[in-house]
Design an enzyme around this catalytic site. Structure first.
Site, PDB file in Angstrom:
ATOM      1  CG  ASP A  44      -1.995  -1.026   1.137  1.00  9.06           C
ATOM      2  OD1 ASP A  44      -2.026  -1.729   0.103  1.00  9.06           O
ATOM      3  OD2 ASP A  44      -2.798  -1.141   2.081  1.00  9.06           O
ATOM      4  CB  ALA A  45       3.927   2.115   1.886  1.00  9.38           C
TER       5      ALA A  45
ATOM      6  CE1 TYR B 108      -2.590   1.913  -6.912  1.00  8.15           C
ATOM      7  CE2 TYR B 108      -3.348   3.264  -5.071  1.00  8.15           C
ATOM      8  CZ  TYR B 108      -3.515   2.779  -6.357  1.00  8.15           C
ATOM      9  OH  TYR B 108      -4.607   3.173  -7.086  1.00  8.15           O
TER      10      TYR B 108
ATOM     11  CB  SER C 204     -35.600  -7.815 -19.173  1.00  5.91           C
ATOM     12  OG  SER C 204     -36.779  -7.992 -19.907  1.00  5.91           O
TER      13      SER C 204
ATOM     14  CD  GLU D 143     -22.595 -15.080 -18.530  1.00  3.61           C
ATOM     15  OE1 GLU D 143     -22.696 -13.878 -18.331  1.00  3.61           O
ATOM     16  OE2 GLU D 143     -21.915 -15.575 -19.450  1.00  3.61           O
TER      17      GLU D 143
ATOM     18  CE  LYS E  58     -31.761 -12.284 -14.503  1.00  8.05           C
ATOM     19  NZ  LYS E  58     -32.029 -11.295 -13.469  1.00  8.05           N
TER      20      LYS E  58
ATOM     21  CG  ASP F  37     -30.766  -9.493  -7.093  1.00 14.64           C
ATOM     22  OD1 ASP F  37     -31.228  -8.710  -7.943  1.00 14.64           O
ATOM     23  OD2 ASP F  37     -31.363  -9.796  -6.053  1.00 14.64           O
TER      24      ASP F  37
ATOM     25  NE  ARG G 286     -32.668  -3.622 -18.610  1.00 12.66           N
ATOM     26  CZ  ARG G 286     -33.980  -3.633 -18.427  1.00 12.66           C
ATOM     27  NH1 ARG G 286     -34.501  -3.010 -17.399  1.00 12.66           N
ATOM     28  NH2 ARG G 286     -34.769  -4.270 -19.271  1.00 12.66           N
TER      29      ARG G 286
ATOM     30  CE1 TYR H 146     -24.812  -8.517 -18.652  1.00 10.94           C
ATOM     31  CE2 TYR H 146     -24.130  -8.804 -16.369  1.00 10.94           C
ATOM     32  CZ  TYR H 146     -24.981  -8.248 -17.309  1.00 10.94           C
ATOM     33  OH  TYR H 146     -25.980  -7.417 -16.900  1.00 10.94           O
TER      34      TYR H 146
ATOM     35  CE  LYS I  53     -25.381 -13.942 -20.921  1.00 11.36           C
ATOM     36  NZ  LYS I  53     -24.406 -12.905 -20.582  1.00 11.36           N
TER      37      LYS I  53
ATOM     38  CE  LYS J  83     -36.293 -14.354 -12.134  1.00  8.06           C
ATOM     39  NZ  LYS J  83     -35.570 -13.147 -11.732  1.00  8.06           N
TER      40      LYS J  83
ATOM     41  CB  CYS K 236     -37.899   4.172  27.380  1.00  6.12           C
ATOM     42  SG  CYS K 236     -36.877   2.678  27.455  1.00  6.12           S
TER      43      CYS K 236
ATOM     44  CB  CYS L 282     -36.456   2.774  31.912  1.00  9.72           C
ATOM     45  SG  CYS L 282     -36.182   4.190  30.827  1.00  9.72           S
TER      46      CYS L 282
ATOM     47  CB  CYS M 262     -34.414   5.297  25.995  1.00  8.12           C
ATOM     48  SG  CYS M 262     -34.390   5.446  27.781  1.00  8.12           S
TER      49      CYS M 262
ATOM     50  CB  CYS N 104     -32.507   3.233  30.074  1.00  4.34           C
ATOM     51  SG  CYS N 104     -33.533   1.967  29.311  1.00  4.34           S
TER      52      CYS N 104
HETATM   53  S1  IVH Z   1     -27.132 -10.955 -20.269  1.00  4.77           S
HETATM   54  C1  IVH Z   1     -28.869  -9.106 -24.021  1.00  4.77           C
HETATM   55  N1  IVH Z   1     -25.859 -11.910 -18.189  1.00  4.77           N
HETATM   56  O1  IVH Z   1     -30.297  -9.479 -15.722  1.00  4.77           O
HETATM   57  C2  IVH Z   1     -28.092  -9.581 -22.840  1.00  4.77           C
HETATM   58  N2  IVH Z   1     -27.620 -10.366 -17.804  1.00  4.77           N
HETATM   59  O2  IVH Z   1     -33.181  -9.801 -16.598  1.00  4.77           O
HETATM   60  C3  IVH Z   1     -28.934  -9.557 -21.629  1.00  4.77           C
HETATM   61  N3  IVH Z   1     -27.966  -9.799 -15.441  1.00  4.77           N
HETATM   62  O3  IVH Z   1     -30.731  -6.575 -17.619  1.00  4.77           O
HETATM   63  C4  IVH Z   1     -28.180  -9.561 -20.394  1.00  4.77           C
HETATM   64  N4  IVH Z   1     -26.376 -11.107 -14.636  1.00  4.77           N
HETATM   65  O4  IVH Z   1     -28.945  -6.523 -15.782  1.00  4.77           O
HETATM   66  C5  IVH Z   1     -26.841 -11.100 -18.608  1.00  4.77           C
HETATM   67  N5  IVH Z   1     -24.639 -12.837 -16.448  1.00  4.77           N
HETATM   68  C6  IVH Z   1     -25.606 -12.018 -16.872  1.00  4.77           C
HETATM   69  C7  IVH Z   1     -26.388 -11.251 -15.980  1.00  4.77           C
HETATM   70  C8  IVH Z   1     -27.392 -10.429 -16.491  1.00  4.77           C
HETATM   71  C9  IVH Z   1     -27.329 -10.233 -14.341  1.00  4.77           C
HETATM   72  C10 IVH Z   1     -29.095  -8.839 -15.434  1.00  4.77           C
HETATM   73  C11 IVH Z   1     -28.966  -7.748 -16.468  1.00  4.77           C
HETATM   74  C12 IVH Z   1     -30.200  -7.831 -17.302  1.00  4.77           C
HETATM   75  C13 IVH Z   1     -31.130  -8.601 -16.449  1.00  4.77           C
HETATM   76  C14 IVH Z   1     -32.094  -9.351 -17.313  1.00  4.77           C
END
Ligand code: IVH
Length: 672
Positions: free
Chosen positions: A38-39, A41, A87, A118, A120, A122, A141, A231, A295, A319, A413, A416, A431, A436
């Site tokens: 770190d130093a 850097y 989506s 891969e 997904k 959140d 988005r 991705y 995909k 899902k 409270c 008390c 409180c 208390c």
């Molecule tokens: S592919 C056209 N890959 O999920 C390509 N999306 O419900 C579409 N998301 O809007 C996206 N992980 O924000 C892709 N490995 C992943 C993802 C991913 C999360 C999200 C993304 C997208 C939403 C679709």
């Protein structure tokens, strides 16, 4: 010497420094295997900052010094996405995946498909634009067609490269898409510090990340621990790529962080297996994933399949099972925390949620109850995301009993009966009675907890009795308890009384950092306590420091400094410290000289419970010896330390050929 430098020399040195810093950022934030301390850097950054200060016209937006500097904005400019950010269609079962393959098979008769599967994530979908290898714009988005320009905020995410390397660096324009998220451990840490500050916490990592990304002031975003996986490369076809896998490799080569769990699947059977494996591993990923994205691998097939107005036909989201359930709120209880904050908890009809029985859920504060209009008798939807504590998503209004009334927050409270107040801008009612008993019990509980003074045998019912019988009125009273006094409490025999007194005595030598954390000063948690103890060496010296001196310490803001100074100005608190010291509690330690760093540059991952070290102790040990602890295993991980009941990280280690150690092996590495 700076003054003697010609502009041309400065320009050249600035370029060198930026290249070096970009390189070290990449090693640290993307690959998790730093090569400099770190130093070292910091020294590079300092030199660059000084040069840029002398030659301000040489400052560019993609300079590493500009990651945190952007000015606050009032509004985010709209950005029209060249290709809509669509989506994904959903699958909830292996049959849905088979149906997906049948569908694409009908669209491209005779074609054979391979896939990439891969996680997904959140988080928040974003799009990054690079021109000639330089980051120029980042957008949310939004509604898929028009997003918001959040460039300054995205610059603060250190795993986003400002300058690309490899083949993609040469392209005039590229757009890369990915997901911004907050790792779970960082999320928990952020919530802990928000809680200490008395500010509302976030319900889940996604909300925390969303709030951070849409901050008007980028310096706030910079303080939030965000990360990203990329991705997708828009128009990858026309850039000459043949498959999604090739794209992921090119993104990685360009310096982007891609998900190490992405997997190539030769057929649908492999896809189903990969999806199911990801679902089994979801808790061990280190971040929230709500599914797996499948995909079609060939970009040519992707192009031929095309999209509907809503989603691409070449991808589908598998899902994971929802971790939501509905249940009934039987009561709302209000408890008093160690700083006097009144926190409401809902008592639920017990319900099973992802293998855990949930009986209580925190409702956080009055505003949260009001915002969601949560009432006793309501049926509510609760969710448990990852290993995060459950929370109320919403009330099921259709099931609200007719005679239901809004919840009224107590004005006194509940412990008390003392007066309460809610300060301007604060989320909590507090409180006001510093004596208390409920507050004192909470403070004692914290004082004796593992990360504080670590007093074994000081359980809840003991604390209850010690306070209710008037034997303990503050922390110092603990140290004058005799085993005869303790033996008079319920459920204590002579032996167990002696054990408790011995455990209390043993806590005397925990040292100033633990003691400082144990005192429960507002805004002072484990990290701040460690920083202060390392800097000042003793409680007495911290108490004597001025607010300005405290604020001068790296990592201590004005607000924290103010809170500490206020604590030590209070005569009662000063007396408490004196009495603790007189009772033999160690309040000072030599300011530790820097020890050897056998783990410098090494990344370790912990999994399972170790025989003697707690998770925190192991992390502290590793960091003290120069190592870094990461939350997931990659090829760049140097060691995985495996304990009892390890998660899938142990499998990852074996799969990736990473060295596996047990606790003894770790201790051997640091030679203790
Ligand atoms: S592919 C056209 N890959 O999920 C390509 N999306 O419900 C579409 N998301 O809007 C996206 N992980 O924000 C892709 N490995 C992943 C993802 C991913 C999360 C999200 C993304 C997208 C939403 C679709």
């Amino acid at each position: 010497m700076l003054r003697d430098m010609t502009r041309a020399d400065a320009a050249q040195r600035i370029t060198e420094l930026r290249e070096q810093i970009h390189h070290h950022d990449y090693l640290y934030y993307v690959e998790a295997r730093p090569e400099v301390s770190d130093a070292e850097y910091d020294a590079l950054m300092r030199e660059l900052r000084e040069l840029e200060a002398s030659f301000p016209d040489l400052v560019t937006a993609d300079s590493p010094t500009q990651r945190i500097g952007g000015a606050p904005t009032d509004i985010f400019k709209p950005v029209e996405h060249h290709d809509a950010m669509l989506s994904l269609d959903n699958a909830t079962s292996p049959d849905d995946l088979r149906e997906f393959e049948a569908r694409i098979g009908r669209a491209l008769p005779g074609a054979a498909f391979t896939y990439v599967c891969e996680p997904k994530i959140d988080g928040l979908g974003i799009a990054l634009l690079y021109e000639h290898g330089r980051f120029v714009r980042g957008a949310t988005r939004g509604d898929g067609r028009v997003g918001e320009d959040i460039t300054p905020n995205l610059r603060t995410i250190r795993s986003i490269p400002m300058v690309l390397r490899g083949a993609l660096a040469a392209a005039p324009v590229i757009e890369v898409r990915g997901e911004v998220f907050m790792p779970r451990e960082e999320f928990a840490r952020l919530n802990r510090s928000l809680e200490e500050a008395g500010t509302p916490t976030f319900a889940n990592p996604r909300n925390a990340a969303a709030g951070a990304v849409r901050q008007k002031d980028p310096s706030v975003t910079a303080r939030r621990p965000l990360d990203i996986f990329l991705y997708h490369l828009s128009r990858a076809n026309s850039l000459g790529f043949a498959s999604h896998w090739d794209v992921l490799e090119a993104l990685r080569a360009a310096g982007f962080k891609t998900n190490p769990r992405a997997e190539r699947c030769a057929d649908l059977g492999a896809v189903i297996a990969a999806c199911e494996k990801l679902e089994r591993d979801r808790d061990a990923l280190g971040y929230d994933a709500d599914g797996a994205v499948v995909k079609v691998e060939s970009l040519d097939q992707q192009r031929r399949l095309g999209s509907t107005t809503h989603h691409p036909r070449w991808a589908i989201a598998f899902k994971f099972a929802a971790r939501q359930a509905t249940t009934v709120i039987e009561a709302i209880e209000v408890n008093v925390g160690k700083t006097g904050a009144l926190t409401p908890t809902a008592k639920l009809t017990p319900v099973e949620l992802a293998g855990v029985t949930i009986r209580n859920v925190s409702l956080h504060n009055e505003d949260e109850i009001r915002r969601k209009d949560i009432r006793v008798g309501d049926t509510v939807l609760i969710e448990r995301a990852g290993d995060v504590i459950p929370y109320v998503v919403q009330v099921v209004l259709a099931k609200r009993p007719e005679q239901s009334q809004p919840f009224t927050f107590p004005s006194a409270c509940p412990a008390c009966g003392g007066a309460t107040a809610r300060a301007e801008g604060e989320a909590y009612w507090r409180c006001l009675n510093s004596a208390c008993p409920a507050q004192l019990k909470e403070r004692l509980r914290h004082f004796g907890s593992r990360r504080a003074m670590d007093i074994e045998h000081l359980g809840d019912s003991t604390i209850e009795q010690l306070v209710d019988t008037g034997r303990v009125k503050d922390f110092a009273d603990l140290y004058t308890l005799t085993s005869n006094e303790v033996a008079e409490l319920d459920r204590f025999a002579e032996k167990s009384a002696e054990n408790l007194v011995a455990a209390i005595a043993a806590s005397r030598t925990r040292g100033p950092a633990r003691l400082l954390n144990a005192l429960g000063i507002r805004l002072v948690g484990e990290r701040v306590a460690q920083v202060l103890a390392a800097r000042f060496g003793s409680l007495e010296r911290i108490a004597a420091a001025s607010e300005a001196e405290l604020a001068d310490v790296h990592g201590i803001g004005d607000e924290i400094a103010h809170s500490i100074a206020a604590f030590f100005r209070d005569p009662t608190n000063r007396r408490l410290i004196e009495r603790l010291a007189r009772a033999g509690v160690v309040t000072s330690a030599p300011v530790a000289p820097e020890g050897p760093k056998p783990l410098a540059g090494k990344t370790l991952v912990l999994t399972g419970s170790l025989p003697t070290l707690s998770r925190e102790a192991a992390r502290e040990l590793i960091e003290r010896h120069g190592g870094r602890v990461a939350s997931s295993v990659s090829k760049k991980t140097h060691y995985v330390v495996v304990g009892e009941a390890p998660g899938s990280k142990a499998d990852d280690a074996r799969r990736l050929g990473v060295t596996v150690l047990d606790e003894a092996g770790l201790l051997e590495l640091v030679r203790l």
